[in-house]
Design a protein around this motif. Structure first.
Motif, PDB file in Angstrom:
ATOM      1  N   VAL A 137       0.846  -1.200   0.000  1.00  0.00           N
ATOM      2  CA  VAL A 137       0.000   0.000   0.000  1.00  0.00           C
ATOM      3  C   VAL A 137       0.878   1.246   0.000  1.00  0.00           C
ATOM      4  N   HIS A 159      -7.601   4.532  -4.553  1.00  0.00           N
ATOM      5  CA  HIS A 159      -8.702   4.680  -3.589  1.00  0.00           C
ATOM      6  C   HIS A 159      -9.075   3.366  -2.930  1.00  0.00           C
ATOM      7  N   GLY A 160      -8.839   2.257  -3.638  1.00  0.00           N
ATOM      8  CA  GLY A 160      -9.207   0.964  -3.064  1.00  0.00           C
ATOM      9  C   GLY A 160      -8.353   0.588  -1.877  1.00  0.00           C
ATOM     10  N   ARG A 161      -7.080   0.927  -1.920  1.00  0.00           N
ATOM     11  CA  ARG A 161      -6.172   0.521  -0.838  1.00  0.00           C
ATOM     12  C   ARG A 161      -5.899   1.637   0.155  1.00  0.00           C
ATOM     13  N   PRO A 175      -7.573   5.333   0.747  1.00  0.00           N
ATOM     14  CA  PRO A 175      -8.498   6.369   0.282  1.00  0.00           C
ATOM     15  C   PRO A 175      -8.119   7.787   0.705  1.00  0.00           C
ATOM     16  N   LEU A 176      -7.220   7.911   1.687  1.00  0.00           N
ATOM     17  CA  LEU A 176      -6.999   9.236   2.279  1.00  0.00           C
ATOM     18  C   LEU A 176      -5.597   9.784   2.052  1.00  0.00           C
ATOM     19  N   TYR A 177      -4.582   8.957   2.240  1.00  0.00           N
ATOM     20  CA  TYR A 177      -3.220   9.471   2.345  1.00  0.00           C
ATOM     21  C   TYR A 177      -2.370   9.153   1.124  1.00  0.00           C
ATOM     22  N   ASP A 187     -14.386  12.126  10.995  1.00  0.00           N
ATOM     23  CA  ASP A 187     -14.448  10.670  10.876  1.00  0.00           C
ATOM     24  C   ASP A 187     -15.622  10.212  10.010  1.00  0.00           C
ATOM     25  N   VAL A 188     -16.740  10.917  10.102  1.00  0.00           N
ATOM     26  CA  VAL A 188     -17.865  10.570   9.228  1.00  0.00           C
ATOM     27  C   VAL A 188     -17.517  10.913   7.775  1.00  0.00           C
ATOM     28  N   ILE A 242     -14.499  10.786   6.514  1.00  0.00           N
ATOM     29  CA  ILE A 242     -13.604   9.710   6.051  1.00  0.00           C
ATOM     30  C   ILE A 242     -14.435   8.504   5.612  1.00  0.00           C
ATOM     31  N   LYS A 243     -15.413   8.169   6.449  1.00  0.00           N
ATOM     32  CA  LYS A 243     -16.268   7.025   6.111  1.00  0.00           C
ATOM     33  C   LYS A 243     -17.034   7.279   4.818  1.00  0.00           C
ATOM     34  N   VAL A 254     -16.187   6.199   1.025  1.00  0.00           N
ATOM     35  CA  VAL A 254     -16.560   4.924   0.379  1.00  0.00           C
ATOM     36  C   VAL A 254     -17.999   4.499   0.663  1.00  0.00           C
ATOM     37  N   PHE A 255     -18.619   5.053   1.689  1.00  0.00           N
ATOM     38  CA  PHE A 255     -20.018   4.697   1.995  1.00  0.00           C
ATOM     39  C   PHE A 255     -20.893   5.931   1.751  1.00  0.00           C
ATOM     40  N   PHE A 280     -17.103  -4.314   3.936  1.00  0.00           N
ATOM     41  CA  PHE A 280     -16.004  -3.877   4.794  1.00  0.00           C
ATOM     42  C   PHE A 280     -16.527  -2.896   5.832  1.00  0.00           C
ATOM     43  N   ALA A 333     -13.178   2.880   5.583  1.00  0.00           N
ATOM     44  CA  ALA A 333     -12.785   3.407   4.278  1.00  0.00           C
ATOM     45  C   ALA A 333     -11.578   2.682   3.708  1.00  0.00           C
ATOM     46  N   TRP A 334     -10.836   1.985   4.566  1.00  0.00           N
ATOM     47  CA  TRP A 334      -9.682   1.209   4.099  1.00  0.00           C
ATOM     48  C   TRP A 334     -10.080  -0.218   3.703  1.00  0.00           C
ATOM     49  N   ARG A 335     -11.359  -0.490   3.699  1.00  0.00           N
ATOM     50  CA  ARG A 335     -11.930  -1.770   3.257  1.00  0.00           C
ATOM     51  C   ARG A 335     -11.446  -2.955   4.093  1.00  0.00           C
ATOM     52  N   GLU A 340     -15.193   2.196  15.350  1.00  0.00           N
ATOM     53  CA  GLU A 340     -14.368   2.409  14.149  1.00  0.00           C
ATOM     54  C   GLU A 340     -13.653   3.748  14.311  1.00  0.00           C
ATOM     55  N   LEU A 341     -12.388   3.837  13.931  1.00  0.00           N
ATOM     56  CA  LEU A 341     -11.599   5.067  14.080  1.00  0.00           C
ATOM     57  C   LEU A 341     -11.570   5.527  15.545  1.00  0.00           C
ATOM     58  N   ALA A 394      -8.282  -5.551  -0.852  1.00  0.00           N
ATOM     59  CA  ALA A 394      -7.496  -5.906  -2.034  1.00  0.00           C
ATOM     60  C   ALA A 394      -7.013  -7.353  -1.958  1.00  0.00           C
ATOM     61  N   TYR A 453      -5.917  -9.479   0.541  1.00  0.00           N
ATOM     62  CA  TYR A 453      -4.810  -9.998   1.331  1.00  0.00           C
ATOM     63  C   TYR A 453      -5.171  -9.818   2.798  1.00  0.00           C
ATOM     64  N   PRO A 498     -22.470   6.567  13.162  1.00  0.00           N
ATOM     65  CA  PRO A 498     -22.110   5.578  12.139  1.00  0.00           C
ATOM     66  C   PRO A 498     -20.771   4.890  12.390  1.00  0.00           C
ATOM     67  N   LEU A 499     -20.038   5.357  13.396  1.00  0.00           N
ATOM     68  CA  LEU A 499     -18.749   4.733  13.725  1.00  0.00           C
ATOM     69  C   LEU A 499     -18.890   3.739  14.874  1.00  0.00           C
TER      70      LEU A 499
END
Lengths: 346, 190
Positions: free
Chosen positions: A113, A162-164, A166-168, A292-293, A295-296, A299-300, B27, B30-32, B91-92, B140, B142, B173-174
């Motif tokens: 990553v 973004h899949g692995r 998403p932020l950094y 945090d919301v 960040i979520k 993807v959601f 998942f 956000a990092w799945r 979460e987080l 992904a 792994y 939601p967390l």
């Protein structure tokens, strides 16, 4: 390099946290407070760089504030083609480096990553091609790294995925580095200069020193963030990521500002200020919930996320207006008359 | 101690676990990342901190728990509760979950439960209040074991006993809820 807990519970940009560790080694536990020299909030600006290693204020502006209020000289080098960073380490000065964890063998996601953050380099052996580092990013690590690996990590473009990550990811590092030095006493060292420091911070927040008034900027950010969350995810994913990073940076600056104010209240022996700080600083949790919301939400996609973020930002803005009003009434002054840190004799 | 298990299946709206063959299907964050479904005791009773929890059955690709978004859960049959046991995770970071219990006469009890962060360093000591998987799934396809995903049993003590007809989860939601058990005894006696 010691462990720190002053701002450890808050998810802050890693460059700030690493600077805190360095300052605490130099000055003791008040090192975190020294970083609290920006009472800042900017509206979202899509034209400014904003990755893990950026702040919502420019590093140059932040360095000026650090020197003025804390007596700390911060150097930010946006590139390092001649390896000047390593020269500093050879002279015994710890440095903060931007790295891509993809290239660091001790990271769990080594070669899996691409993800940007910063680490501290504390020692270097050029002949052996090894450096000693501190990486507080969970799971934290302190120990040796090969210089060749570090160089790859510093030069990475951190390709977006973004899949692995998403932020950094998505912002080239260009071998950026930072270092700190103490120039003199901070304004917090004396009662009179602490009063002036509070006046200077208040002037910042009111919008007198080349920035917007913080409540107004918070309000504009709220409108922009809620607007992004109202759009379909496919059309707003980038804006949501940017807003999350923006809030993360602002929360980082504020986490240290809260420490600065707490020390100031102790120096001034002002329980009323202490009480107002306690009420105002609850906005850190509110801003963190919004972050945090967000960040979520990268993807959601749930419509209710926008309502949640809106609610907490409204509360944070209310606290900001109240505290700024208190500070204007209790601690305002003419910023033109403010001395710099180190100019007050003991 | 008597326990009443609440059925959350009608409210499941999020994915906590994935099977090895479909790590990208659902998942938590956000990092799945997700729990390894092969290890989570889905469809069984999990005893933590002296409290039994019944986990739902797991179907690949289907939601398996509740992301707290204000759901109202019916309580049948009537049961006198003195405490609420939550099996869940944050979460987080640690996450606070507001819980409101309402009786058929309109009496209300409000409590808060703090759900600890779900990712625990591999070398962290074990405790009696959590169940931990051996590794963490990544979308992904792994897995790594430096951070291990965990479920926590948290007990929220009620001020006085109540016979609830409904329990409403707060809006966070967390905060993730895998199971809820109503307890007939005070938390101090569990």
């Amino acid at each position: 390099m010691s462990e720190s807990s002053a701002v450890a519970s808050v998810l802050v940009p890693s460059a700030l946290y690493n600077m805190q560790l360095i300052l605490e080694d130099m000055t003791g536990p008040h090192g975190a407070a020294l970083l609290g020299t920006a009472w800042h909030f900017a509206a979202l600006d899509a034209t400014l760089p904003l990755g893990e290693c950026d702040l919502p204020v420019t590093w140059e502006r932040y360095a000026t504030l650090l020197q003025t209020l804390a007596g700390v000289k911060l150097e930010h080098h946006p590139a390092d083609e001649a390896n000047h960073a390593y020269d500093r380490v050879e002279f015994g000065q710890p440095i903060v480096l931007a790295v891509d964890s993809y290239h660091l063998p001790y990271r769990p996601a080594f070669r899996r990553v691409n993800s940007a953050r910063t680490i501290i380099v504390t020692a270097i052996d050029m002949a052996a091609g090894m450096v000693e580092i501190v990486d507080p990013w969970m799971p934290n690590y302190r120990g040796a790294v090969a210089l060749a690996d570090l160089d790859r990590a510093r030069a990475s473009v951190v390709p977006s995925d973004h899949g692995r990550e998403p932020l950094y990811a998505g912002d080239p590092l260009r071998r950026r580095w930072w270092t700190l030095a103490l120039l003199g006493d901070p304004l917090l060292a004396h009662r009179d200069s602490t009063l002036r420091a509070l006046a200077l911070l208040t002037a910042q927040a009111e919008g007198h020193l080349a920035q917007a008034a913080t409540p107004d900027a918070l309000e504009q950010s709220r409108i922009d963030i809620v607007g992004a969350l109202a759009m379909p995810l496919a059309d707003s994913q980038s804006a949501r990521r940017r807003a999350a990073l923006h809030l993360r940076g602002e929360i980082g600056l504020r986490a240290y500002l809260v420490e600065f104010f707490r020390v100031a209240a102790d120096v001034l022996d002002d329980p009323l200020l202490g009480g107002e700080i306690a009420a105002w600083s609850m906005q850190l949790a509110e801003l963190a919930r919004a972050r945090d919301v967000l960040i979520k939400s990268i993807v959601f996609d749930r419509p209710i996320y926008g309502e949640i973020v809106d609610d907490v930002l409204v509360m944070a803005i209310r606290r900001e207006r109240r505290f700024l009003q208190f500070m204007k009434e209790a601690y305002s002054g003419d910023p033109a008359e403010m001395p710099q840190a180190g100019s007050v004799s003991c | 101690m008597k326990t009443q298990f609440l059925d959350l299946s009608a409210h499941a709206n999020a994915h906590a676990a994935t099977f090895d063959a479909d790590r990208g299907v659902g998942f938590v964050n956000a990092w799945r990342n997700s729990f390894p479904a092969e290890e989570v005791p889905f469809g069984n009773t999990l005893l933590l901190k002296g409290i039994p929890f019944v986990l739902p059955r797991k179907a690949a690709g289907a939601p398996d728990h509740v992301e707290a978004l204000g759901q109202e859960i019916d309580v049948r049959p009537y049961f006198t509760a003195r405490a609420v046991g939550i099996l869940g995770f944050g979460e987080l970071g640690d996450q606070t979950l507001d819980i409101t219990l309402t009786s058929r006469f309109g009496d209300i009890r409000r409590v808060k439960a703090v759900l600890p962060n779900w990712l625990v360093p591999r070398d962290a000591g074990a405790d009696g209040r959590s169940w931990r998987a051996s590794h963490l799934h990544y979308g992904a396809s792994y897995e790594l074991d430096h951070l291990q995903p965990a479920l926590f049993a948290v007990i929220a003590q009620l001020s006085t006993a109540i016979q609830p007809v409904a329990i409403r989860l707060g809006l966070n939601p967390l905060a993730h809820v895998m199971a809820v058990s109503l307890l007939s005894m005070d938390a101090a006696h569990v």
